[in-house]
Write a protein that holds these residues in place. Structure first.
Motif, PDB file in Angstrom:
ATOM      1  N   ILE A  54       0.834  -1.204   0.000  1.00  0.00           N
ATOM      2  CA  ILE A  54       0.000   0.000   0.000  1.00  0.00           C
ATOM      3  C   ILE A  54       0.873   1.260   0.000  1.00  0.00           C
ATOM      4  O   ILE A  54       0.459   2.315   0.463  1.00  0.00           O
ATOM      5  CB  ILE A  54      -1.016   0.031   1.173  1.00  0.00           C
ATOM      6  N   ASN A  55       2.105   1.111  -0.544  1.00  0.00           N
ATOM      7  CA  ASN A  55       3.039   2.247  -0.534  1.00  0.00           C
ATOM      8  C   ASN A  55       2.466   3.498  -1.196  1.00  0.00           C
ATOM      9  O   ASN A  55       2.724   4.622  -0.763  1.00  0.00           O
ATOM     10  CB  ASN A  55       4.362   1.830  -1.203  1.00  0.00           C
ATOM     11  N   LEU A  56       1.644   3.320  -2.228  1.00  0.00           N
ATOM     12  CA  LEU A  56       1.114   4.497  -2.942  1.00  0.00           C
ATOM     13  C   LEU A  56       0.058   5.225  -2.111  1.00  0.00           C
ATOM     14  O   LEU A  56      -0.050   6.453  -2.169  1.00  0.00           O
ATOM     15  CB  LEU A  56       0.561   4.087  -4.313  1.00  0.00           C
ATOM     16  N   HIS A  57      -0.712   4.469  -1.317  1.00  0.00           N
ATOM     17  CA  HIS A  57      -1.678   5.109  -0.408  1.00  0.00           C
ATOM     18  C   HIS A  57      -0.896   5.995   0.579  1.00  0.00           C
ATOM     19  O   HIS A  57      -1.270   7.132   0.858  1.00  0.00           O
ATOM     20  CB  HIS A  57      -2.460   4.081   0.424  1.00  0.00           C
ATOM     21  N   VAL A  63      -1.367   2.247 -11.557  1.00  0.00           N
ATOM     22  CA  VAL A  63      -2.785   2.574 -11.335  1.00  0.00           C
ATOM     23  C   VAL A  63      -3.300   1.713 -10.178  1.00  0.00           C
ATOM     24  O   VAL A  63      -3.179   0.488 -10.214  1.00  0.00           O
ATOM     25  CB  VAL A  63      -3.616   2.293 -12.604  1.00  0.00           C
ATOM     26  N   THR A  64      -3.818   2.363  -9.150  1.00  0.00           N
ATOM     27  CA  THR A  64      -4.325   1.618  -7.998  1.00  0.00           C
ATOM     28  C   THR A  64      -5.759   2.045  -7.673  1.00  0.00           C
ATOM     29  O   THR A  64      -6.034   3.233  -7.499  1.00  0.00           O
ATOM     30  CB  THR A  64      -3.406   1.752  -6.756  1.00  0.00           C
ATOM     31  N   VAL A  65      -6.630   1.048  -7.584  1.00  0.00           N
ATOM     32  CA  VAL A  65      -8.055   1.321  -7.372  1.00  0.00           C
ATOM     33  C   VAL A  65      -8.297   1.812  -5.941  1.00  0.00           C
ATOM     34  O   VAL A  65      -8.765   2.937  -5.730  1.00  0.00           O
ATOM     35  CB  VAL A  65      -8.901   0.061  -7.673  1.00  0.00           C
ATOM     36  N   THR A  66      -7.958   0.986  -4.946  1.00  0.00           N
ATOM     37  CA  THR A  66      -8.238   1.426  -3.567  1.00  0.00           C
ATOM     38  C   THR A  66      -7.318   2.588  -3.164  1.00  0.00           C
ATOM     39  O   THR A  66      -7.691   3.398  -2.321  1.00  0.00           O
ATOM     40  CB  THR A  66      -8.111   0.264  -2.552  1.00  0.00           C
ATOM     41  N   GLY A  67      -6.134   2.678  -3.784  1.00  0.00           N
ATOM     42  CA  GLY A  67      -5.254   3.823  -3.507  1.00  0.00           C
ATOM     43  C   GLY A  67      -5.931   5.114  -3.944  1.00  0.00           C
ATOM     44  O   GLY A  67      -5.965   6.107  -3.206  1.00  0.00           O
ATOM     45  N   THR A 109      -8.723  -7.762 -14.406  1.00  0.00           N
ATOM     46  CA  THR A 109      -8.056  -8.929 -13.807  1.00  0.00           C
ATOM     47  C   THR A 109      -9.052  -9.810 -13.044  1.00  0.00           C
ATOM     48  O   THR A 109      -8.877 -11.021 -12.966  1.00  0.00           O
ATOM     49  CB  THR A 109      -6.909  -8.471 -12.871  1.00  0.00           C
ATOM     50  N   ASP A 110     -10.108  -9.200 -12.517  1.00  0.00           N
ATOM     51  CA  ASP A 110     -11.090  -9.969 -11.739  1.00  0.00           C
ATOM     52  C   ASP A 110     -11.927 -10.913 -12.607  1.00  0.00           C
ATOM     53  O   ASP A 110     -12.734 -11.680 -12.082  1.00  0.00           O
ATOM     54  CB  ASP A 110     -12.018  -9.018 -10.960  1.00  0.00           C
ATOM     55  N   MET A 111     -11.768 -10.836 -13.942  1.00  0.00           N
ATOM     56  CA  MET A 111     -12.479 -11.760 -14.845  1.00  0.00           C
ATOM     57  C   MET A 111     -11.514 -12.696 -15.563  1.00  0.00           C
ATOM     58  O   MET A 111     -11.923 -13.505 -16.385  1.00  0.00           O
ATOM     59  CB  MET A 111     -13.257 -10.971 -15.901  1.00  0.00           C
ATOM     60  N   THR A 133      -1.407  -8.875 -16.131  1.00  0.00           N
ATOM     61  CA  THR A 133      -0.438  -7.787 -15.946  1.00  0.00           C
ATOM     62  C   THR A 133      -0.645  -7.014 -14.643  1.00  0.00           C
ATOM     63  O   THR A 133       0.153  -6.147 -14.315  1.00  0.00           O
ATOM     64  CB  THR A 133      -0.511  -6.767 -17.110  1.00  0.00           C
ATOM     65  N   ILE A 134      -1.722  -7.304 -13.905  1.00  0.00           N
ATOM     66  CA  ILE A 134      -2.005  -6.503 -12.702  1.00  0.00           C
ATOM     67  C   ILE A 134      -1.392  -7.132 -11.438  1.00  0.00           C
ATOM     68  O   ILE A 134      -0.749  -6.456 -10.643  1.00  0.00           O
ATOM     69  CB  ILE A 134      -3.528  -6.318 -12.499  1.00  0.00           C
ATOM     70  N   PHE A 135      -1.613  -8.423 -11.263  1.00  0.00           N
ATOM     71  CA  PHE A 135      -1.094  -9.102 -10.068  1.00  0.00           C
ATOM     72  C   PHE A 135      -0.080 -10.172 -10.470  1.00  0.00           C
ATOM     73  O   PHE A 135      -0.237 -10.820 -11.503  1.00  0.00           O
ATOM     74  CB  PHE A 135      -2.245  -9.726  -9.264  1.00  0.00           C
TER      75      PHE A 135
HETATM   76  N1  EPU Z   1       0.027  -1.543  -5.963  1.00  0.00           N
HETATM   77  C1  EPU Z   1       1.257  -1.104  -5.506  1.00  0.00           C
HETATM   78  N2  EPU Z   1       1.258  -0.190  -4.483  1.00  0.00           N
HETATM   79  C2  EPU Z   1       0.126   0.308  -3.939  1.00  0.00           C
HETATM   80  C3  EPU Z   1      -1.123  -0.140  -4.430  1.00  0.00           C
HETATM   81  C4  EPU Z   1      -1.147  -1.060  -5.436  1.00  0.00           C
HETATM   82  O1  EPU Z   1       2.293  -1.529  -5.968  1.00  0.00           O
HETATM   83  O2  EPU Z   1       0.211   1.135  -3.023  1.00  0.00           O
HETATM   84  C5  EPU Z   1      -0.018  -2.536  -7.056  1.00  0.00           C
HETATM   85  C6  EPU Z   1      -0.661  -3.862  -6.622  1.00  0.00           C
HETATM   86  O3  EPU Z   1       0.233  -4.699  -5.956  1.00  0.00           O
HETATM   87  C7  EPU Z   1      -1.139  -4.402  -7.945  1.00  0.00           C
HETATM   88  C8  EPU Z   1      -1.558  -3.140  -8.711  1.00  0.00           C
HETATM   89  O4  EPU Z   1      -0.879  -2.057  -8.053  1.00  0.00           O
HETATM   90  O5  EPU Z   1      -0.107  -5.044  -8.605  1.00  0.00           O
HETATM   91  C9  EPU Z   1      -3.026  -2.847  -8.741  1.00  0.00           C
HETATM   92  O6  EPU Z   1      -3.591  -3.004  -7.446  1.00  0.00           O
HETATM   93  P1  EPU Z   1      -4.803  -2.124  -6.893  1.00  0.00           P
HETATM   94  O7  EPU Z   1      -4.303  -1.261  -5.814  1.00  0.00           O
HETATM   95  O8  EPU Z   1      -5.524  -1.479  -8.023  1.00  0.00           O
HETATM   96  O9  EPU Z   1      -5.728  -3.248  -6.265  1.00  0.00           O
HETATM   97  P2  EPU Z   1      -6.657  -3.035  -5.015  1.00  0.00           P
HETATM   98  O10 EPU Z   1      -7.131  -1.646  -4.992  1.00  0.00           O
HETATM   99  O11 EPU Z   1      -5.997  -3.594  -3.811  1.00  0.00           O
HETATM  100  C10 EPU Z   1      -8.941  -3.549  -6.197  1.00  0.00           C
HETATM  101  C11 EPU Z   1     -10.050  -4.545  -6.037  1.00  0.00           C
HETATM  102  C12 EPU Z   1      -9.550  -5.914  -6.476  1.00  0.00           C
HETATM  103  C13 EPU Z   1      -9.115  -5.808  -7.950  1.00  0.00           C
HETATM  104  C14 EPU Z   1      -8.051  -4.725  -8.104  1.00  0.00           C
HETATM  105  C15 EPU Z   1      -7.628  -4.484  -9.536  1.00  0.00           C
HETATM  106  C16 EPU Z   1     -11.328  -3.635  -4.209  1.00  0.00           C
HETATM  107  C17 EPU Z   1     -11.775  -3.736  -2.806  1.00  0.00           C
HETATM  108  N3  EPU Z   1     -10.469  -4.561  -4.642  1.00  0.00           N
HETATM  109  O12 EPU Z   1      -7.874  -3.995  -5.372  1.00  0.00           O
HETATM  110  O13 EPU Z   1     -10.639  -6.809  -6.372  1.00  0.00           O
HETATM  111  O14 EPU Z   1      -8.576  -7.040  -8.370  1.00  0.00           O
HETATM  112  O15 EPU Z   1      -8.549  -3.479  -7.567  1.00  0.00           O
HETATM  113  O16 EPU Z   1      -8.728  -4.131 -10.322  1.00  0.00           O
HETATM  114  O17 EPU Z   1     -11.766  -2.750  -4.934  1.00  0.00           O
HETATM  115  C18 EPU Z   1     -11.665  -8.910  -6.117  1.00  0.00           C
HETATM  116  O18 EPU Z   1     -12.760  -8.330  -6.039  1.00  0.00           O
HETATM  117  O19 EPU Z   1     -11.577 -10.156  -6.273  1.00  0.00           O
HETATM  118  C19 EPU Z   1     -10.438  -8.136  -6.051  1.00  0.00           C
HETATM  119  C20 EPU Z   1      -9.260  -8.678  -5.746  1.00  0.00           C
END
Ligand code: EPU
Length: 418
Positions: free
Chosen positions: A123-126, A161-165, A304-306, A326-328
């Protein structure tokens, strides 16, 4: 631990109603922390992850009631600023409490999520974003502690690109002093849904759904009333895959055409017929699926979720497909399980070459993560004989009453309770 017994080979037919989106509901629930008073959200799916987030809000001091669809959260009496390890370890999305807690109270202590089945997921980007906004971040005993008198607007560039970030920083910035600009922000529909809700609460957010989001901080937000969550695009895609692999015909209700178009465009390549009609989305599976190559991408790319569910389809397509994740870095856990059904998959790094086989055959399987489990259900519906999927608590995190929904479509499925 519950298991799912599926006797494959039946064509799915009938109608299915898609539930609210898990990944839109979770950030919105966290967003209620930002305002004092009672918020209500509707179309909230009854999932294990939703129950975990309810527990988190209660732990923080909120009063919550939930009837399986409508969720009422009174965040007037929040006393704690701490998201404990016990909850974060069961659901990473708990980290979404970080932004709202620092934004509203100027302090938060949130357990660092560890790695998980699909990757390291830091969560470094958060944290980088909160630091840019003036928060002092310390890491101690497995927790992130963030402190700031009041966050200040900043320009924040995400190199990934980070969704929860994006969501966390958007929530934090809503109450910051000044303007925050998020660059290379996530464009997922769930980010846009959160911004729409925050704007109804009084926030000033522009550009959500695009890659630059501007947030002008305000002093105070009001609770949100009766906000209805968008339909789950991944559940929709999963049902298209299930209809497609069984050569069935299903009418899908409660979906958003724009949100699912990246999934639909790819699945059309495989020969599945998908068309909109007044009552819903009509899906017809072909006699034989065509192979198609796939690369996962942030929205509006293929999610990626599909990916896992798509791979299940390709296992029985006539020809070879190459799938790149390419995401995980570790999102091929389903490969070994699909092979147990007779799939021919060669995995190298983040790429999997799938040679379609004529038939899959039922076998005992183990669910490893949420979407991997969904792909096993897709494959089991087409496999000859019996498949027993163990550890389906993963599936319960993200799919509401899945066995009811597919059995109503004609699948032979039983939940074995243990
Ligand atoms: N990443 C970093 N640093 C950060 C944040 C992300 O390196 O600070 C990397 C991650 O390790 C990954 C990439 O960035 O390689 C993308 O990750 P992202 O942060 O977008 O994922 P997330 O926000 O943790 C959400 C969904 C996931 C979904 C991903 C990608 C929620 C609650 N979770 O996760 O959903 O796979 O985006 O679209 O919204 C699921 O529902 O099964 C699920 C895993």
């Amino acid at each position: 631990m519950d298991k799912l017994l599926i006797r494959g080979g039946r064509r799915l037919s009938g109608e299915v109603i898609i539930g609210g989106a898990k990944n839109a509901a979770l950030p919105l629930m966290a967003a209620t922390i930002l305002a004092s008073g009672t918020s209500s959200l509707t179309n909230i799916p009854d999932l294990r992850d939703i129950r975990t987030m309810i527990e988190m809000l209660i732990t923080l001091g909120a009063e919550v009631s939930y009837d399986g669809c409508r969720l009422t959260i009174d965040s007037g009496g929040l006393v704690s600023r701490e998201a404990p390890y016990e909850l974060v370890k069961t659901m990473r999305a708990s980290v979404l409490t970080l932004g709202p807690l620092v934004g509203r109270f100027g302090t938060a202590k949130v357990s660092l999520p560890g790695g998980c089945a699909i990757g390291a997921r830091p969560i470094n980007l958060h944290l980088m974003g909160l630091e840019k906004m003036g928060a002092k971040i310390t890491l101690s005993e497995g927790y992130v502690v963030a402190e700031a008198e009041r966050l200040k607007g900043a320009v924040i560039f995400f190199d990934i690109v980070t969704v929860t970030g994006t969501e966390n920083l958007m929530m934090a910035a809503a109450l910051a002093d000044g303007v925050t600009r998020l660059e290379n922000a996530a464009r997922e529909p769930e980010v846009k849904d959160l911004a729409d809700a925050l704007n109804l609460m009084g926030a000033k957010i522009k550009g959500a759904g695009e890659s630059v989001i501007e947030i002008e901080g305000v002093e105070k937000l009001s609770p949100i009333v009766d906000y209805s969550i968008i339909p789950d695009r991944i559940e929709t895609g999963t049902f298209i895959a299930m209809a497609g692999i069984t050569g069935g015909e299903v009418l899908i209700k409660n979906y958003q055409a724009e949100h699912i178009s990246p999934i639909v465009e790819k699945l059309l390549e495989t020969g599945i017929e998908i068309s909109e009609e007044s009552g819903g989305l009509r899906v017809k599976g072909p006699k034989t699926l065509r192979p198609a190559n796939l690369e996962t991408m942030p929205y509006p790319g293929f999610p990626t979720d599909m990916q896992a569910q798509f791979m299940a389809l390709m296992c029985v397509a006539k020809g070879t497909s190459v799938i790149r994740e390419t995401i995980f870095e570790n999102r091929f856990m389903h490969v070994a399980e699909l092979r147990r059904l007779g799939a021919d998959i060669d995995e190298k790094g983040n790429s999997a070459t799938v040679k379609g086989v004529k038939t899959l055959t039922g076998a005992p399987l183990m669910a490893t993560d949420l979407r991997a489990s969904a792909s096993l259900v897709v494959a089991a519906l087409a496999a000859h004989g019996e498949t027993v999927i163990d550890r389906i608590y993963h599936l319960d995190r993200g799919y509401e009453r899945i066995e009811d929904k597919i059995s109503r479509l004609g699948a032979d499925v039983t939940r074995i309770k243990e």
